[in-house]
Design a protein around this motif. Structure first.
Motif, PDB file in Angstrom:
ATOM      1  N   ILE A 359      82.948 -13.064  16.102  1.00 58.45           N
ATOM      2  CA  ILE A 359      83.301 -14.445  15.766  1.00 58.45           C
ATOM      3  C   ILE A 359      82.972 -14.739  14.302  1.00 58.45           C
ATOM      4  O   ILE A 359      83.786 -15.294  13.557  1.00 58.45           O
ATOM      5  CB  ILE A 359      82.559 -15.424  16.681  1.00 58.45           C
ATOM      6  CG1 ILE A 359      82.944 -15.146  18.131  1.00 58.45           C
ATOM      7  CG2 ILE A 359      82.785 -16.875  16.257  1.00 58.45           C
ATOM      8  CD1 ILE A 359      83.560 -16.246  18.902  1.00 58.45           C
ATOM      9  N   LEU A 363      85.384 -15.735  11.021  1.00 59.03           N
ATOM     10  CA  LEU A 363      85.155 -16.894  10.139  1.00 59.03           C
ATOM     11  C   LEU A 363      85.033 -16.435   8.691  1.00 59.03           C
ATOM     12  O   LEU A 363      85.578 -17.060   7.773  1.00 59.03           O
ATOM     13  CB  LEU A 363      83.887 -17.642  10.569  1.00 59.03           C
ATOM     14  CG  LEU A 363      83.961 -18.351  11.927  1.00 59.03           C
ATOM     15  CD1 LEU A 363      82.616 -18.951  12.291  1.00 59.03           C
ATOM     16  CD2 LEU A 363      85.025 -19.445  11.899  1.00 59.03           C
ATOM     17  N   VAL A 381      92.828 -19.848  15.571  1.00 57.79           N
ATOM     18  CA  VAL A 381      91.781 -20.772  15.156  1.00 57.79           C
ATOM     19  C   VAL A 381      91.302 -21.593  16.352  1.00 57.79           C
ATOM     20  O   VAL A 381      90.113 -21.828  16.522  1.00 57.79           O
ATOM     21  CB  VAL A 381      92.283 -21.683  14.011  1.00 57.79           C
ATOM     22  CG1 VAL A 381      91.275 -22.760  13.685  1.00 57.79           C
ATOM     23  CG2 VAL A 381      92.559 -20.853  12.770  1.00 57.79           C
ATOM     24  N   PRO A 385      86.539 -22.050  18.699  1.00 62.60           N
ATOM     25  CA  PRO A 385      85.610 -22.987  19.356  1.00 62.60           C
ATOM     26  C   PRO A 385      85.645 -22.915  20.878  1.00 62.60           C
ATOM     27  O   PRO A 385      84.594 -23.011  21.519  1.00 62.60           O
ATOM     28  CB  PRO A 385      86.080 -24.361  18.875  1.00 62.60           C
ATOM     29  CG  PRO A 385      87.465 -24.170  18.424  1.00 62.60           C
ATOM     30  CD  PRO A 385      87.561 -22.758  17.917  1.00 62.60           C
ATOM     31  N   ILE A 386      86.836 -22.729  21.442  1.00 61.78           N
ATOM     32  CA  ILE A 386      86.928 -22.720  22.906  1.00 61.78           C
ATOM     33  C   ILE A 386      86.216 -21.499  23.458  1.00 61.78           C
ATOM     34  O   ILE A 386      85.429 -21.579  24.400  1.00 61.78           O
ATOM     35  CB  ILE A 386      88.401 -22.759  23.352  1.00 61.78           C
ATOM     36  CG1 ILE A 386      89.075 -24.031  22.843  1.00 61.78           C
ATOM     37  CG2 ILE A 386      88.502 -22.686  24.866  1.00 61.78           C
ATOM     38  CD1 ILE A 386      90.540 -24.108  23.157  1.00 61.78           C
ATOM     39  N   THR A 388      83.888 -19.888  22.046  1.00 60.45           N
ATOM     40  CA  THR A 388      82.444 -20.019  21.830  1.00 60.45           C
ATOM     41  C   THR A 388      81.810 -20.744  23.009  1.00 60.45           C
ATOM     42  O   THR A 388      80.748 -20.340  23.495  1.00 60.45           O
ATOM     43  CB  THR A 388      82.170 -20.785  20.523  1.00 60.45           C
ATOM     44  OG1 THR A 388      82.825 -20.078  19.468  1.00 60.45           O
ATOM     45  CG2 THR A 388      80.691 -20.855  20.233  1.00 60.45           C
ATOM     46  N   ILE A 389      82.471 -21.797  23.474  1.00 59.62           N
ATOM     47  CA  ILE A 389      81.933 -22.495  24.649  1.00 59.62           C
ATOM     48  C   ILE A 389      81.928 -21.573  25.856  1.00 59.62           C
ATOM     49  O   ILE A 389      80.944 -21.487  26.606  1.00 59.62           O
ATOM     50  CB  ILE A 389      82.758 -23.773  24.933  1.00 59.62           C
ATOM     51  CG1 ILE A 389      82.533 -24.751  23.785  1.00 59.62           C
ATOM     52  CG2 ILE A 389      82.357 -24.399  26.266  1.00 59.62           C
ATOM     53  CD1 ILE A 389      83.318 -26.018  23.908  1.00 59.62           C
ATOM     54  N   VAL A 392      78.939 -19.099  25.271  1.00 58.10           N
ATOM     55  CA  VAL A 392      77.571 -19.601  25.474  1.00 58.10           C
ATOM     56  C   VAL A 392      77.332 -19.938  26.953  1.00 58.10           C
ATOM     57  O   VAL A 392      76.244 -19.717  27.464  1.00 58.10           O
ATOM     58  CB  VAL A 392      77.229 -20.815  24.578  1.00 58.10           C
ATOM     59  CG1 VAL A 392      77.301 -20.435  23.115  1.00 58.10           C
ATOM     60  CG2 VAL A 392      78.091 -22.006  24.880  1.00 58.10           C
ATOM     61  N   TYR A 418      87.226 -20.643  30.406  1.00 55.09           N
ATOM     62  CA  TYR A 418      86.953 -20.851  28.973  1.00 55.09           C
ATOM     63  C   TYR A 418      86.899 -19.538  28.200  1.00 55.09           C
ATOM     64  O   TYR A 418      86.967 -19.539  26.984  1.00 55.09           O
ATOM     65  CB  TYR A 418      85.637 -21.619  28.779  1.00 55.09           C
ATOM     66  CG  TYR A 418      85.879 -23.091  28.512  1.00 55.09           C
ATOM     67  CD1 TYR A 418      85.963 -23.562  27.207  1.00 55.09           C
ATOM     68  CD2 TYR A 418      86.057 -23.991  29.548  1.00 55.09           C
ATOM     69  CE1 TYR A 418      86.214 -24.892  26.945  1.00 55.09           C
ATOM     70  CE2 TYR A 418      86.304 -25.321  29.312  1.00 55.09           C
ATOM     71  CZ  TYR A 418      86.387 -25.763  28.005  1.00 55.09           C
ATOM     72  OH  TYR A 418      86.653 -27.081  27.748  1.00 55.09           O
ATOM     73  N   ALA A 457      96.269 -26.506  24.215  1.00 57.26           N
ATOM     74  CA  ALA A 457      94.853 -26.545  23.840  1.00 57.26           C
ATOM     75  C   ALA A 457      94.156 -27.777  24.420  1.00 57.26           C
ATOM     76  O   ALA A 457      93.082 -27.674  25.018  1.00 57.26           O
ATOM     77  CB  ALA A 457      94.716 -26.526  22.316  1.00 57.26           C
ATOM     78  N   ASN A 461      91.423 -28.025  27.715  1.00 58.18           N
ATOM     79  CA  ASN A 461      90.068 -28.606  27.707  1.00 58.18           C
ATOM     80  C   ASN A 461      89.911 -29.721  28.732  1.00 58.18           C
ATOM     81  O   ASN A 461      88.873 -29.842  29.380  1.00 58.18           O
ATOM     82  CB  ASN A 461      89.716 -29.112  26.309  1.00 58.18           C
ATOM     83  CG  ASN A 461      89.337 -27.973  25.393  1.00 58.18           C
ATOM     84  OD1 ASN A 461      88.390 -27.249  25.657  1.00 58.18           O
ATOM     85  ND2 ASN A 461      90.099 -27.783  24.333  1.00 58.18           N
TER      86      ASN A 461
END
Lengths: 652, 302
Positions: A359, A363, A381, A385-386, A388-389, A392, A418, A457, A461
């Motif tokens: 990741i 970047l 892009v 973020p998606i 990453t959720i 984690v 996700y 997108a 979500n």
């Protein structure tokens, strides 16, 4: 009469009858259409018998897209059913069949062919090869997958769908608790498709190792090829486990063995172990090619070389290694005790480290770049973020003690969507849009593509974020309904609204294809994105032999070096090219496999034995067959390369 | 950009909606084991929030600053292979985070797998919880009573659940008291719980087990020990005894309401103790004795 009873659907509903009629009408329409336009010969010569990796890639792509919509409709039905408490749109049996099919279709019959579509089309081009190492075997891979998918898809109109979940845990999936032939379909269709995948795995490893352009060292391979290589290595190690697990499961169901049963010494946990020893590597089989696609797309549209290439390669190798060491986190709650749970927790969380490196490398690739927000780039892009959720929450799930609370809940469902949706679906849409001009000779419309992206997108979500909360509030996955008192209603309704958004997004993608077929310019040159790797150094559409002259490569971004530094990649004279002949054998053999699978599903032993013999006969025939392929003469090549020569000459 | 903000505002909207609701079950613990897991979840959420904000922030910065539309025509991005310092940082920080979370995990995993803290010196209340399509059977061997689909437990006492199944794999879960565990047909798994607040809780099978799965729930009531003892006495005096025929009848697939019996099925249909496939280090002497006794009477059971 007996047969009619067996072929009847155990739990018919108007939706299933409607699908039956639709399937029948579609078949009739296809047959009439092909006859009317006299296309039978064309279909047979150009597609059914082809061994060209590009055509096979396109056939994979079409199948994957069809299955995406099949699985998507299932998803919509599930979200509609759970949108309100005590809903009666679907009954429990139907819902169970729907979520089982959704899982199997999306993983095995959508994501897998999608990655093989792009691998087939792109990898040989990226490494400067004329085809894959074993072109005819490649055709067999595709047709086996296709027949497996078809066998699975007829399950809901003939005899009943599988209903034990895509994980098919025994003893629930055994004859005692799943009495319809549904789980037989599951076992056999995945088996047939899986054999195809295993063959592909071997094929691509050999292709990448043996057929790279001169001077293309392993550490000069483009990132997508690297991920393809590692993915196929995982395939070769993981799929045999699935083959054996399915074989044992099939024996339990058809021949009354007691390997996974509750009695006679059977071990139900053995299935869970075998399934996830394949199943966890499988998720990396899906995600690694996606990482490759993002690397290509982000680098191209940031106009920058990929940052930290070496660490990118290292991280995919480490991920592939760890992917085999974490399977037990799928059943932390099976009572194996705190020690093994702790070990598997740590290995699971450790995967976050190489993934994090990737990741950050993406970047850092965008940093100091010149970012163009094309459709493929938007998906890439949006992925960060998606995903990453997803990542984690994966670490959170990997913590064994906490997993006891998330396990089997909607939290888990949210987590893996996700990761898989941005990880696979976004990547495939990015890759599809990115390589589309090379595949079909025109660009997809950017404006419609962007609308589709935003619907997908945001819809995504809205659909899946609420599930983190319902999961923590105690909503187990796979519940077909719930009472109003649970309070799950509003968030599930929100999910349903999101699902509609997603559906609109996918519908826009279809519309985009239709629109672009009609309106897009065909005059796009061979490198419309100003890209960096070898696949763009071919003609559009790509000639059957890919490269008239074998490219000479000494960097990761050969085409970019050609364009910026004038480093030539095509040297020497044109020589005659050896190509394999088309063959009907893979298609015929796969059709026999289909009949074999169908016979076994219904325990019809005579056709099963006949087809088994026929399969071996096909293999025997092939091993005695003399087929040395054919040559394309220098004149023919020169004729097709006439206009194209310009660029090559300029850069000599 | 728009995406990011719409996403973040969605998160905040959801959070604020939820703030007005009942607390999420898993994060509203009523016993020490659930509290441990809730704390682990909060620790992981906090740690992961750092990661999420770092990635989101960095991405917003990069995407905003280096977009082509804001750059000059002739800007040509540089060729950068990598930087050892940067790469060390992006490896080291995740490693540290994972080490930290690993310590938290291992510690808490051992905690929730053992007798709840503070109850180590007292004898736990043993309850055999077995599932059949689609019901839960709770046997209290010491009290010699059995219930179906509901569970009464005393507060402030360690509870030791022995889980097994008469059908597909199920998962025994009372979110507010602790995490779930599988119940399987050929082995017993042990789950340690304790309730500290009297009240009614939701219990369910969390693992898909076929058609009746969604309704495979049970009612849990935690009450002060005196009240619990009174209930036990009451059941013993008034409930009908559980016979073998009656229990076989109960095992038939289907849904049932709440039932109460005196006596348990453990005598005539013993649980699959004595041949464990997994490690089950929590079996006390009491267990093996029990298992031994079972084996003697168990020749027809398999």
């Amino acid at each position: 009469m007996d047969y009619f009873d067996r072929f009847a659907i155990p739990h018919p509903s108007p939706a299933i009858y409607a699908s039956m009629v639709a399937i029948g009408l579609t078949m009739i329409a296809i047959v009439i259409g092909l006859t009317y336009f006299k296309k039978w010969g064309y279909l047979w010569d150009e597609w059914l018998t082809t061994v060209d990796h590009k055509r096979i890639g396109i056939m994979y792509l079409i199948s994957a897209l069809l299955m995406l919509f099949r699985g998507g409709v299932d998803a919509l039905m599930m979200r509609a059913q759970t949108a309100v408490p005590d809903n009666t749109l679907l009954d429990a049996q139907h819902y169970n069949e729907v979520f089982t099919t959704h899982g199997v279709v999306m993983i095995i019959f959508m994501a897998m062919p999608f990655i093989y579509a792009l691998m087939n089309f792109v990898v040989p081009l990226q490494i400067g090869a004329r085809d894959v190492a074993f072109p005819r075997l490649n055709a067999l891979s595709f047709w086996l997958f296709f027949m497996g998918a078809m066998l699975f898809n007829i399950s809901f109109v003939i005899g009943g769908s599988p209903d034990a979940g895509w994980t098919s845990y025994f003893p629930l999936a055994g004859n005692d608790f799943s009495q319809s032939v549904g789980t037989n379909y599951y076992m056999l269709s995945i088996q047939i498709a899986g054999i195809g995948t295993l063959i592909s795995g071997i094929n691509f490893i050999v292709t990448i190792f043996k057929m790279r352009a001169p001077n293309m060292k392993l550490m000069k391979m483009p990132m997508f090829t690297w991920t393809a290589l590692i993915t196929n290595a995982i395939v070769v190690f993981a799929f045999p486990v699935l083959t054996i697990a399915l074989l044992l499961g099939t024996m339990d169901r058809l021949f009354g063995t007691h390997i996974f049963s509750m009695t006679n010494g059977g071990m139900d946990m053995l299935w869970a172990n075998l399934f996830w020893v394949w199943g966890h590597p499988e998720v990396y089989i899906l995600i690694l090619p996606a990482f490759g696609i993002y690397s290509e797309v982000i680098s191209t549209f940031s106009r920058r070389n990929l940052y930290g290439y070496t660490s990118m390669v290292a991280s995919i190798v480490i991920i592939s290694f760890f992917s085999f060491l974490v399977w037990m986190h799928h059943f932390f709650t099976m009572g194996q005790g705190p020690l093994s749970n702790s070990i598997f927790s740590i290995t699971t969380m450790a995967i976050a480290i190489p993934t994090g490196i990737k990741i950050f490398n993406w970047l850092l690739t965008m940093r100091k770049g010149k970012i163009r927000f094309t459709v493929p780039m938007l998906y890439s892009v949006g992925f960060i973020p998606i995903f990453t959720i997803g990542g984690v929450t994966g670490v959170m799930l990997g913590m064994a003690s906490a997993d006891y609370q998330y396990h089997n809940t909607m939290f888990l469902v949210a987590h893996f969507h996700y990761t898989i949706i941005p990880g696979v679906v976004f990547a495939m849409l990015a890759g599809l849009t990115y390589w589309w001009p090379k595949m079909f000779g025109f660009m997809l419309n950017e404006r419609i593509g962007k609308w589709a992206f935003w619907f997908v997108a945001i819809g995504f979500n809205v659909t899946f974020f609420p599930m983190f909360f319902t999961g923590l509030d105690g909503q187990a996955r796979r519940m077909y309904t719930y009472s109003e008192a649970t309070g799950f209603g509003p968030l599930n309704m929100l999910s349903f609204v999101g699902a509609i958004g997603l559906a609109i997004g996918f519908a826009l993608i279809v519309y985009n294809v239709y629109y672009s077929v009609r309106h897009s310019s065909r005059d796009i040159g061979s490198d419309p994105w100003d890209a960096r790797t070898l696949e763009w150094a071919t003609q559009t559409p790509v000639q059957s032999y890919n490269f008239a002259r074998t490219p000479q490569v000494d960097s990761i971004e050969a085409l970019w070096d050609l364009k910026r530094k004038g480093k030539p990649i095509f040297k020497g004279d044109i020589e005659k090219i050896h190509m394999p002949n088309n063959s009907g054998m893979p298609f015929i053999m796969s059709c026999i496999f289909f009949v074999w699978g169908f016979s076994l599903v219904f325990s019809m032993w005579i056709p099963a034995i006949i087809t088994t013999i026929a399969i071996f006969a096909c293999m025997a025939y092939r091993s005695f067959e003399k087929d040395d392929g054919h040559y394309i003469s220098v004149e023919d090549i020169k004729a097709t390369e006439k206009d194209w020569e310009v660029l090559a000459d300029e850069n000599r | 950009m728009i995406k990011k903000w719409s996403f973040l505002s969605l998160v905040f909207a959801l959070l604020s909606v939820l703030a007005g609701c009942e607390p999420l079950m898993v994060l509203d613990p009523k016993g020490p084991q659930a509290e441990t897991t809730a704390n682990v979840i909060w620790i992981s959420i906090a740690t992961m929030a750092i990661v999420v904000f770092a990635v989101f922030g960095l991405m917003a910065y990069v995407v905003f600053k280096y977009r082509a539309s804001k750059q000059s025509e002739d800007y040509e991005p540089p060729h950068i292979e990598g930087n050892p310092i940067v790469e060390t940082i992006i490896v080291a920080i995740p490693v540290i985070i994972i080490i930290f979370l690993s310590i938290v995990t291992v510690k808490s995993t051992y905690e929730v797998e053992a007798t709840p803290k503070g109850y180590e010196d007292q004898k736990p209340l043993v309850v055999y919880a077995s599932s059949s399509d689609w019901k839960w059977h709770f046997s209290y061997p010491e009290e010699d009573i059995e219930t179906v689909n509901y569970l009464y437990i005393p507060t402030d006492r360690a509870l030791e659940f022995r889980l097994y199944s008469y059908g597909p794999i199920t998962s025994f879960w009372i979110p507010q008291l602790g995490g779930q565990k599988y119940a399987m047909s050929d082995m017993i798994t042990t789950l340690h719980l304790a309730a500290e607040v009297p009240g009614e809780y939701m219990g369910r099978n969390a693992n898909f087990s076929g058609k009746g799965f969604a309704e495979n729930i049970f009612h849990v009531e935690a009450m002060p020990p005196e009240e619990f003892d009174k209930w036990v006495e009451d059941v013993k005096a008034n409930a009908e005894p559980l016979t073998e025929e009656k229990f076989e009848e109960l095992l038939e697939p289907g849904h049932l309401g709440q039932l109460t019996f005196s006596g348990t099925h453990l005598g005539f249909l013993p649980p699959p103790e004595g041949h464990h496939h997994g490690s089950n280090e929590h079996d006390s002497e009491h267990d093996s004795e029990h298992a031994h006794k079972d084996e003697d009477t168990n020749h027809s059971g398999h």
